[in-house]
Scaffold this active site. Sequence first.
Site, PDB file in Angstrom:
ATOM      1  N   GLU A  93       3.167   5.171  -7.214  1.00 31.44           N
ATOM      2  CA  GLU A  93       2.122   4.377  -6.797  1.00 31.44           C
ATOM      3  C   GLU A  93       1.154   4.951  -5.711  1.00 31.44           C
ATOM      4  O   GLU A  93       1.685   5.925  -4.793  1.00 31.44           O
ATOM      5  CB  GLU A  93       2.966   3.041  -6.089  1.00 31.44           C
ATOM      6  CG  GLU A  93       3.709   2.349  -7.221  1.00 31.44           C
ATOM      7  CD  GLU A  93       4.257   1.046  -6.613  1.00 31.44           C
ATOM      8  OE1 GLU A  93       4.591   0.018  -7.562  1.00 31.44           O
ATOM      9  OE2 GLU A  93       4.763   1.108  -5.644  1.00 31.44           O
ATOM     10  N   CYS A 106      -4.418   5.959  -0.197  1.00 28.67           N
ATOM     11  CA  CYS A 106      -3.170   6.302   0.234  1.00 28.67           C
ATOM     12  C   CYS A 106      -2.727   6.873  -1.109  1.00 28.67           C
ATOM     13  O   CYS A 106      -2.200   6.299  -2.031  1.00 28.67           O
ATOM     14  CB  CYS A 106      -2.329   5.136   0.833  1.00 28.67           C
ATOM     15  SG  CYS A 106      -0.748   5.318   1.307  1.00 28.67           S
ATOM     16  N   CYS A 113      11.626   9.892  -2.387  1.00 29.25           N
ATOM     17  CA  CYS A 113      11.535  10.572  -1.041  1.00 29.25           C
ATOM     18  C   CYS A 113      12.857  10.859  -0.723  1.00 29.25           C
ATOM     19  O   CYS A 113      14.027   9.929  -0.598  1.00 29.25           O
ATOM     20  CB  CYS A 113      10.738   9.723  -0.066  1.00 29.25           C
ATOM     21  SG  CYS A 113      10.468  10.688   1.303  1.00 29.25           S
ATOM     22  N   CYS A 117      14.179   7.036   5.348  1.00 25.72           N
ATOM     23  CA  CYS A 117      13.941   6.228   6.607  1.00 25.72           C
ATOM     24  C   CYS A 117      14.600   4.959   6.096  1.00 25.72           C
ATOM     25  O   CYS A 117      14.379   4.466   4.972  1.00 25.72           O
ATOM     26  CB  CYS A 117      12.600   6.316   6.768  1.00 25.72           C
ATOM     27  SG  CYS A 117      11.851   7.869   7.200  1.00 25.72           S
ATOM     28  N   CYS A 120      12.489   1.976   4.385  1.00 21.63           N
ATOM     29  CA  CYS A 120      11.344   2.122   3.289  1.00 21.63           C
ATOM     30  C   CYS A 120      12.240   1.998   2.053  1.00 21.63           C
ATOM     31  O   CYS A 120      12.947   2.699   1.776  1.00 21.63           O
ATOM     32  CB  CYS A 120      10.822   3.709   3.799  1.00 21.63           C
ATOM     33  SG  CYS A 120       9.725   4.477   2.597  1.00 21.63           S
ATOM     34  N   GLY A 162       6.810   9.800  -0.869  1.00 20.73           N
ATOM     35  CA  GLY A 162       7.196  10.982  -0.594  1.00 20.73           C
ATOM     36  C   GLY A 162       6.782  11.735   1.021  1.00 20.73           C
ATOM     37  O   GLY A 162       6.002  11.137   1.530  1.00 20.73           O
ATOM     38  N   GLU A 163       7.476  12.834   1.183  1.00 19.04           N
ATOM     39  CA  GLU A 163       7.191  13.617   2.260  1.00 19.04           C
ATOM     40  C   GLU A 163       6.070  14.585   2.008  1.00 19.04           C
ATOM     41  O   GLU A 163       6.567  15.469   1.451  1.00 19.04           O
ATOM     42  CB  GLU A 163       8.118  14.051   3.121  1.00 19.04           C
ATOM     43  CG  GLU A 163       8.355  15.000   4.133  1.00 19.04           C
ATOM     44  CD  GLU A 163       7.288  14.522   5.214  1.00 19.04           C
ATOM     45  OE1 GLU A 163       7.735  13.665   5.926  1.00 19.04           O
ATOM     46  OE2 GLU A 163       6.167  15.345   5.521  1.00 19.04           O
ATOM     47  N   SER A 190       0.336  12.626   6.727  1.00 21.31           N
ATOM     48  CA  SER A 190       1.418  11.731   7.550  1.00 21.31           C
ATOM     49  C   SER A 190       2.827  12.439   7.286  1.00 21.31           C
ATOM     50  O   SER A 190       3.262  12.547   6.012  1.00 21.31           O
ATOM     51  CB  SER A 190       1.345  10.466   7.353  1.00 21.31           C
ATOM     52  OG  SER A 190       2.417   9.852   8.162  1.00 21.31           O
ATOM     53  N   SER A 213       5.341   9.919  12.127  1.00 24.56           N
ATOM     54  CA  SER A 213       5.998   8.878  11.864  1.00 24.56           C
ATOM     55  C   SER A 213       7.057   8.736  13.163  1.00 24.56           C
ATOM     56  O   SER A 213       7.874   9.899  13.125  1.00 24.56           O
ATOM     57  CB  SER A 213       6.676   8.563  10.662  1.00 24.56           C
ATOM     58  OG  SER A 213       5.697   8.294   9.787  1.00 24.56           O
ATOM     59  N   ASN A 215       8.568   5.953  15.277  1.00 23.59           N
ATOM     60  CA  ASN A 215       9.260   4.718  15.079  1.00 23.59           C
ATOM     61  C   ASN A 215      10.656   4.519  15.859  1.00 23.59           C
ATOM     62  O   ASN A 215      11.246   3.532  15.844  1.00 23.59           O
ATOM     63  CB  ASN A 215      10.049   5.088  13.489  1.00 23.59           C
ATOM     64  CG  ASN A 215       8.687   5.246  12.412  1.00 23.59           C
ATOM     65  OD1 ASN A 215       7.667   4.611  12.725  1.00 23.59           O
ATOM     66  ND2 ASN A 215       9.008   6.046  11.547  1.00 23.59           N
ATOM     67  N   ASN A 289       7.000  -4.466   7.631  1.00 24.51           N
ATOM     68  CA  ASN A 289       6.660  -5.185   6.741  1.00 24.51           C
ATOM     69  C   ASN A 289       8.075  -5.798   5.869  1.00 24.51           C
ATOM     70  O   ASN A 289       8.987  -4.760   5.513  1.00 24.51           O
ATOM     71  CB  ASN A 289       5.976  -4.588   5.540  1.00 24.51           C
ATOM     72  CG  ASN A 289       4.758  -4.130   5.880  1.00 24.51           C
ATOM     73  OD1 ASN A 289       3.848  -5.119   5.970  1.00 24.51           O
ATOM     74  ND2 ASN A 289       4.208  -2.782   5.951  1.00 24.51           N
ATOM     75  N   CYS A 334       2.664  -0.376   4.202  1.00 26.95           N
ATOM     76  CA  CYS A 334       3.568   0.832   4.620  1.00 26.95           C
ATOM     77  C   CYS A 334       4.962   0.656   4.178  1.00 26.95           C
ATOM     78  O   CYS A 334       5.549  -0.361   4.415  1.00 26.95           O
ATOM     79  CB  CYS A 334       3.308   0.857   6.021  1.00 26.95           C
ATOM     80  SG  CYS A 334       3.614   2.419   6.608  1.00 26.95           S
TER      81      CYS A 334
HETATM   82  S1  SF4 Z   1       8.623   6.632   5.349  1.00 24.24           S
HETATM   83 FE1  SF4 Z   1       7.622   8.223   4.210  1.00 24.24          FE
HETATM   84  S2  SF4 Z   1       9.231   9.897   4.808  1.00 24.24           S
HETATM   85 FE2  SF4 Z   1      10.488   7.972   5.283  1.00 24.24          FE
HETATM   86  S3  SF4 Z   1      11.578   7.501   3.491  1.00 24.24           S
HETATM   87 FE3  SF4 Z   1       9.523   6.466   3.252  1.00 24.24          FE
HETATM   88  S4  SF4 Z   1       8.347   7.889   2.021  1.00 24.24           S
HETATM   89 FE4  SF4 Z   1       9.744   9.158   2.686  1.00 24.24          FE
END
Ligand code: SF4
Length: 354
Positions: A93, A106, A113, A117, A120, A162-163, A190, A213, A215, A289, A334
């Site tokens: 997406e 974006c 990923c 996190c 997420c 993804g990272e 990011s 990030s 957090n 969110n 996000c």
């Molecule tokens: S916030 Fe970004 S780095 Fe963390 S799990 Fe989600 S997609 Fe991966």
Amino acid sequence: MNQRINLVGRTSAEIAELVAPHVDRPFRGRQVARWIVERNASSFLEMTDLSKQLRAELERRFAIEEPEPVDIVQSADGSSKYLVRCADGVEVECVSMREGAKATFCLSTQAGCAVGCTFCVTGAIGAGRNLKPHEIVGQYRVMVRELEASVERVNIVFMGMGEPLLNTENLGRALQVLYESVSPKRITVSTAGILPGIRWLASLGKRPKLAVSLNAPDQVRREDVMPIARRYPLDELFSTLRAFPLERGRRITFEYVLIRGFNDGGADAALVAGLLHGIPSKINVIPLNEDPEHFPDLRRPDDDTINRFAVRLRDSGQTVTVRWSKGADVAAACGQLRGRRSSSPAPPISLQPR
Ligand code: SF4
């Protein structure tokens, strides 16, 4: 049958060089490159200033392959979430957010990923494969095509699935292509804090902007929400960031997902300000969110708490923006991207807030 060479995800110079042996005049290669990179052509048929014979020859030798949009969901706030399918069936997406004549795209760099996190949905899916340059650039092309006439300026943020800094080879090639359409000043990568990736970014001659990030205000809580922090601890992250080369006027953006009762107190704001002290930076506070289906224990703070947190940071000398999320109604905000049609559930996980 000979394998056709895909021209998407290549720079104009690369396209011109590949095409050169098969065209009648030297400038034809540049003409083809312009059609693909600048004019976003999705077929050789569109290249009406080339002869039919040449178009047929190009079609025989080359392909214009990119992910295909299979679902577009519009948010009430003007954002759009695109589900695109790669040639091997993998779906990811990407999101476009509109603000007048400006759009921010974006983009995703992986189909899933591995960073995990805990707030997420993409992280809950788990690792997916790295996207190739044409699959990254292809997301940009798909969204430009949809918006074309009504948008004057595009920004790109690599904050989708993804990272990005775990896919540096393909990201680096995609950036070279995107720079032909969008200035590096308007592109942001990011990261969750992948130190080798940040050093790679620092070594580039032409660099996009960096966002990190954060957090959590300390190592213990950061490990709770971002398991990757065990591998790349906060003190090493900040010493790497302090050495990061910043072009004149640039700052590092820090993202801070605000979770009720976990990281939203006044003392937490003071700790964050302490971490950022001395780094040219700005901080985006992103109220969580909520996703009761996947993260039933995680709540968004109330608006007063969000504002108090932001004011406390601002009073400590930080530049702060509260990101009242766009696209949340269509799960495009996000941490909500999952690369499937929205009816498909991701596996549930939870985090006990402190
Ligand atoms: S916030 Fe970004 S780095 Fe963390 S799990 Fe989600 S997609 Fe991966």
